[in-house]
Design a protein around this motif. Sequence first.
Motif, PDB file in Angstrom:
ATOM      1  N   CYS A   1      -5.220  -0.187   9.102  1.00  0.00           N
ATOM      2  CA  CYS A   1      -5.376  -1.619   8.835  1.00  0.00           C
ATOM      3  C   CYS A   1      -6.521  -2.196   9.650  1.00  0.00           C
TER       4      CYS A   1
ATOM      5  N   THR B   1      -1.195   4.692   6.842  1.00  0.00           N
ATOM      6  CA  THR B   1      -1.907   3.453   6.547  1.00  0.00           C
ATOM      7  C   THR B   1      -2.738   3.024   7.741  1.00  0.00           C
TER       8      THR B   1
ATOM      9  N   ALA C   1      -4.438   3.288   2.567  1.00  0.00           N
ATOM     10  CA  ALA C   1      -3.289   4.172   2.732  1.00  0.00           C
ATOM     11  C   ALA C   1      -3.480   5.449   1.931  1.00  0.00           C
TER      12      ALA C   1
ATOM     13  N   PRO D   1       0.790  -1.230   0.000  1.00  0.00           N
ATOM     14  CA  PRO D   1       0.000   0.000   0.000  1.00  0.00           C
ATOM     15  C   PRO D   1       0.824   1.283   0.000  1.00  0.00           C
TER      16      PRO D   1
END
Length: 228
Positions: free
Chosen positions: A144, A142, A126, A85
């Motif tokens: 997650c 980023t 991201a 990403p």
Amino acid sequence: MADTREQLWSPLALQFADLGRDLFAVGSVAAVLQLVVDVAAVTVPGAAMAGLTVHEAGGKLSTAAQTDAKAGELDALQQECAEGPVADATRADGTGLSYSTDVATEPSWERFGKRAARHGIRSVLAAGVFLATGADRHAALTVCSTEPRGLAAADPDVVLVLAAHGAVALDAAGEEEPERAAIGEPLRSSDVITRAAEVLIGKRGLEPEDAYDVLWRASLSLAESWRE
């Protein structure tokens, strides 16, 4: 529109000033970056963790801040696999965003995705911002999730706004390591707007008026979720 650029953007600057007051009140670049990822982890729906990565000249990835050690592990995986990403979000010909609903089956990241899934990460979002301190130096924020489609409700423009705050802090550090860099003068909200608008206009092809609308909506959404 009949408005001048100053008239158009000044209300947005006030909104960003409110957002940045807390972020930029801390006295070091490292503290700003840590607060950026902390805010991302609690305001982005579905986020289990967040990390801010610096993509240095020459391709080296450095984890500048993280809410979980796995964020740094993912940066190491991206470095080893030469994909992921961060690379996609900071591509010169990209949109400044990178998203996967399930990294385990992501065709663009065949090496990274399967290994990231074994680390418990299934979906990622991201936002990348080019830094003024070097043409080959970029940053990416980023977020997650541990679930497939875990970030389906996330607003990528909120992540972009937070990434822009982090980029301005990194620019203030210059070539110095964030851990050792103090903020010598207050960071300006107008600089954050400029950094975010550059992505929307230069990479997504939006007109300034449309970029304004995107940033206004995203900043309001962020402010509301941040202060809940």
